[in-house]
Write a protein that holds these residues in place. Structure first.
Motif, PDB file in Angstrom:
ATOM      1  N   ALA A   1      50.715  36.677  41.276  1.00 62.05           N
ATOM      2  CA  ALA A   1      49.232  36.726  40.933  1.00 62.05           C
ATOM      3  C   ALA A   1      48.355  37.965  39.975  1.00 62.05           C
ATOM      4  O   ALA A   1      47.426  36.467  39.387  1.00 62.05           O
ATOM      5  N   ILE A   2      49.297  38.571  39.924  1.00 55.29           N
ATOM      6  CA  ILE A   2      48.324  38.703  39.213  1.00 55.29           C
ATOM      7  C   ILE A   2      48.074  38.782  37.502  1.00 55.29           C
ATOM      8  O   ILE A   2      48.097  39.937  36.640  1.00 55.29           O
ATOM      9  N   TYR A   3      49.333  37.794  37.533  1.00 51.96           N
ATOM     10  CA  TYR A   3      49.058  37.333  35.729  1.00 51.96           C
ATOM     11  C   TYR A   3      48.546  36.133  35.731  1.00 51.96           C
ATOM     12  O   TYR A   3      48.783  35.566  34.993  1.00 51.96           O
ATOM     13  N   GLY A   4      47.995  35.969  36.560  1.00 56.01           N
ATOM     14  CA  GLY A   4      46.947  34.696  36.132  1.00 56.01           C
ATOM     15  C   GLY A   4      45.839  35.154  34.733  1.00 56.01           C
ATOM     16  O   GLY A   4      45.767  36.125  34.502  1.00 56.01           O
ATOM     17  N   ASP A   5      45.603  33.613  34.091  1.00 57.15           N
ATOM     18  CA  ASP A   5      44.766  33.834  33.149  1.00 57.15           C
ATOM     19  C   ASP A   5      43.310  34.538  33.223  1.00 57.15           C
ATOM     20  O   ASP A   5      42.635  32.914  33.790  1.00 57.15           O
ATOM     21  N   PHE A   6      42.554  35.094  33.672  1.00 60.29           N
ATOM     22  CA  PHE A   6      40.858  35.425  34.306  1.00 60.29           C
ATOM     23  C   PHE A   6      39.721  35.523  33.333  1.00 60.29           C
ATOM     24  O   PHE A   6      38.436  35.618  33.771  1.00 60.29           O
ATOM     25  N   GLY A   7      40.801  35.435  31.988  1.00 60.29           N
ATOM     26  CA  GLY A   7      38.724  35.602  31.356  1.00 60.29           C
ATOM     27  C   GLY A   7      38.589  36.073  31.031  1.00 60.29           C
ATOM     28  O   GLY A   7      36.998  36.675  30.694  1.00 60.29           O
ATOM     29  N   GLY A   8      39.054  37.604  31.059  1.00 66.96           N
ATOM     30  CA  GLY A   8      38.298  38.913  30.692  1.00 66.96           C
ATOM     31  C   GLY A   8      36.998  39.238  32.426  1.00 66.96           C
ATOM     32  O   GLY A   8      36.844  40.023  32.343  1.00 66.96           O
ATOM     33  N   GLN A   9      37.270  38.165  33.541  1.00 68.08           N
ATOM     34  CA  GLN A   9      36.235  38.355  34.159  1.00 68.08           C
ATOM     35  C   GLN A   9      37.087  39.270  35.269  1.00 68.08           C
ATOM     36  O   GLN A   9      38.038  39.397  35.402  1.00 68.08           O
TER      37      GLN A   9
END
Length: 413
Positions: A89-97
């Protein structure tokens, strides 16, 4: 030479072409965390914690999602057969947010889903119950703090929903494996209390029934770890009982038991009582150190037991190691190929003759057949499998990896 080898195996009742068909249809789930030393893309950049540790500082660690995907594409090009991706789960694309673990959504992983679709592979998923301030004391779903438990319950629930979306979009069930690091460095006073809280939390996590065609729940045990040398809440006995009671898949990690204890002998027993099995093929050395998988006795025994039990259709094979002391691409390739070779060797065993000798009480012939099998030219069949899949042999693969290191990994800093 291959045709001659086929004839040699045929004399023992082994269908080499059938073995190659099974190899082609048996994927290995590649763990994303080998590529970046279990860092993920939350942007925290902190220590792993929770008993996890990666040693080494080889050049070329993936720093972005695009770099990790590029590395995985290189790995997949060097592996015969079709495989899967195993994502935390820590590998998501969070867009810098800043997106906390209890707030993750499908949209944060849509890029990975699209990437898997483009690669033509399936995907598995894991909640990440470590490397977080709410896991700083090594307790998550079993914590005495209700707020801590609730946070991790929500994270695991969100992970299951993401996994179900992954499975639905890719048309292949996503295995969602729940592992928590909960344990203690020193002796606890109330083991039962911790385990009762863990069971209650898991009941809540799995409370919503999801389509098994999209999501397969699994739980994973562990013996000990750094910071949990004296007590691990989710022991093998705990999770085997939980999986049996609730009919979830059970994950057996080759590095999560005593250093002299292999998981191969557990497979036939476990499969009598749980619907499916998840394997984390790893190599523990002295402790759960997650070394690169080798074509060794333990790995061969695991695959041998799966084939002898006719259990491949009920088993999900994944890898779990992280080595930063060598080229990370090579670690993936060496480890995956070792698992595949072990599986091929098991498929080439003269099982029918072995069983017939055993049932007849002819243990002399059984022993002789086992010894004869060890000397058969299985490597010729392996090279044929590589050739049919347009992938290089082992030594040829190393040259490709070295070229990739020079062109891609060496410029990362």
């Amino acid at each position: 030479m291959f045709e001659q080898v086929k004839e040699t195996y045929a004399e023992l009742g082994v269908d080499v072409e059938k073995a190659l068909e099974v190899m082609a249809s048996t994927p290995i789930s590649l763990h994303c965390w080998q590529g970046d030393d279990v860092g993920g893309f939350e942007g925290s950049g902190g220590e792993l914690g929770s008993g996890l540790a990666v040693t080494g500082n080889y050049l070329g660690k993936a720093r972005t999602i695009s770099e990790l995907q590029k590395d995985l594409e290189q790995v997949l090009s060097l592996l015969p057969g079709t495989h899967r991706l195993n994502l935390h789960a820590i590998y998501g694309d969070f867009g810098g947010q800043k997106v906390d673990r209890d707030e993750i959504e499908v949209k944060h992983f849509q890029g990975w889903i699209d990437w898997c679709k483009a690669q033509g592979i399936g995907m598995d998923f894991n909640p990440s119950c470590f490397s977080h301030e709410k896991a700083a004391d090594g307790l998550t779903l079993s914590s005495a703090d209700e707020g801590i438990r609730e946070f991790w319950i929500k994270h695991c629930q969100a992970s299951r929903k993401i996994a179900a979306a992954i499975g639905e979009q890719l048309g292949s069930a996503c295995v969602t494996n729940v592992w928590v690091p909960d344990g203690m460095k020193d002796l606890p006073a109330d083991r039962l209390g911790f385990r009762q809280r863990l069971a209650a939390s898991l009941d809540t996590v799995f409370g919503e029934k999801l389509n098994p065609a999209h999501n397969i729940d699994a739980v994973e045990c562990k013996l000990f770890g750094i910071g949990s040398e004296s007590f691990v809440v989710g022991s093998h006995e705990f999770y085997m009982g939980y999986a049996m009671k609730n009919q979830t898949a059970l994950c057996l990690d080759a590095g999560h038991f005593h250093p002299t204890e292999g998981i191969a002998d557990k497979i036939s027993s476990v499969l009598m009582y749980v619907p499916e099995l998840l394997l984390h093929v790893s190599r523990g050395v002295r402790w759960d150190s997650d070394h690169v998988v080798l074509f060794d006795d333990q790995t061969q025994a695991i695959m041998q037991e799966l084939v002898r039990c006719d259990a491949l259709s009920r088993t999900h094979i994944g890898l779990d190691f992280f080595d930063a002391s060598i080229n990370r691409i090579a670690a993936w390739v060496i480890g995956t190929r070792a698992a595949q070779k072990s599986l091929l060797l098991a498929l080439l065993e003269p099982r029918e003759k072995l069983r017939a000798a055993e049932q007849a009480g002819d243990f002399t012939s059984r022993l002789m057949l086992q010894e004869v099998n060890k000397a058969l030219p299985w490597s010729v069949v392996w090279n044929e499998f590589c050739n049919r899949n347009n992938t290089p042999t082992d030594w040829q693969a190393l040259s490709v990896i070295k070229e990739y290191e020079l062109a891609e990994l060496s410029v990362r800093c």
